[in-house]
Design an enzyme around this catalytic site. Sequence first.
Site, short mmCIF file in Angstrom:
data_model
loop_
_atom_site.label_atom_id
_atom_site.label_comp_id
_atom_site.label_asym_id
_atom_site.label_seq_id
_atom_site.Cartn_x
_atom_site.Cartn_y
_atom_site.Cartn_z
CG HIS A 127 -6.95 6.89 3.23
ND1 HIS A 127 -6.48 6.82 1.82
CD2 HIS A 127 -6.01 6.81 3.87
CE1 HIS A 127 -5.18 6.82 0.83
NE2 HIS A 127 -4.72 6.87 2.54
CD GLU A 145 -3.54 9.30 5.29
OE1 GLU A 145 -2.45 9.03 4.80
OE2 GLU A 145 -4.06 9.52 4.94
CG ASP A 181 -0.76 11.98 2.82
OD1 ASP A 181 -0.09 11.30 2.78
OD2 ASP A 181 -1.62 12.03 1.76
CG HIS A 237 -0.92 10.78 -1.94
ND1 HIS A 237 -0.31 10.35 -3.21
CD2 HIS A 237 -0.77 9.71 -0.55
CE1 HIS A 237 0.04 8.95 -2.09
NE2 HIS A 237 0.17 8.85 -1.40
CD GLU A 287 2.45 9.22 4.57
OE1 GLU A 287 3.70 8.49 4.31
OE2 GLU A 287 1.07 8.31 4.61
#
Length: 313
Positions: free
Chosen positions: A11, A38, A40, A53, A112
């Site tokens: 993450h 993962e 962003d 993020h 994301e």
Amino acid sequence: MGTGTFALIAHRGDSSKAPDNTVHAFDKALEQGFSNFETDCQLTRDGVAIILHDETLGKTTNGTGAVVEHTWEQHQQLDAGSWFNARFAGARIPLLADVLQRYKDRAHIHLELKSQQQQLPASAASLIQQYGWDKLYSNAPQLPDSATPAAGADTQAEQTESQHARQLHQRVHSSFQVPGITITSFHLKQLQASKTLLPRIPHGWLIQEVTQDIIDTAKACGLEMICPRANALTQEAVKLLKREGFVVRAWGVKSIEVCAAATDRSTVGGRSFQGKAVVLRLYGPRAQALTGGVVTVAQRGGLCCQGLGRQKH
């Protein structure tokens, strides 16, 4: 890979060993064998896609104000590492372009779309195409023989069940294959725009709780993955989503206890996984990283629990 196996997703990279969403964290994740990570993205004032993020700069950089108030040149001057540890002083906010180039053919990136900026889906899609990640999905994944309809499965119900199983297997493969990329967002409009531009790439909708309206909307939009909040997820919801052909990924897993509870709500072959015990048994030395919240546990075709690493709040 089958729908009953597990994968690990770092993450924001290995965010317990390095400042999250930096190449240091992504590199450390790969070094530890976590080929899925993962991250962003959002846009600067001058429309450059960056990896960050928060919509403000104060938590993970030495800057202040909103991301959209600053140009890329201004972001490039910020220190994105000292907040975590002095060893990472001078770490920079990465460009999405740099991440796509650096990890091409090496990882599966779960990207994301963080903001609601109208141009974000097009900007991300353009870079994904520029660096050839979309070509990984130019053909549907080959299904193993075990996923083909069984002999004698000639009733409508049996054929439908077989088709659903094959669809789920294909979606699971696409959502975790290495190399590969999956697009996620809390913002449905962003997903719709992205899916139009990147129709073959898997997309996942980050939501609070599973409802029939969400299932119907996700189907209408052609999404492959639904991502509910972990502490709102039920075993019935996981079964329903799998039956509807969705890959399931739970977010908000902030402890090993939440991870255990979430994995216990997913079943494979009629058996419930005993979260913590199974994780410890399967991953051995890597379980220490898991208990620190570094990684995500993903049950292919069943449940993906997105955990948190060390964060500054």
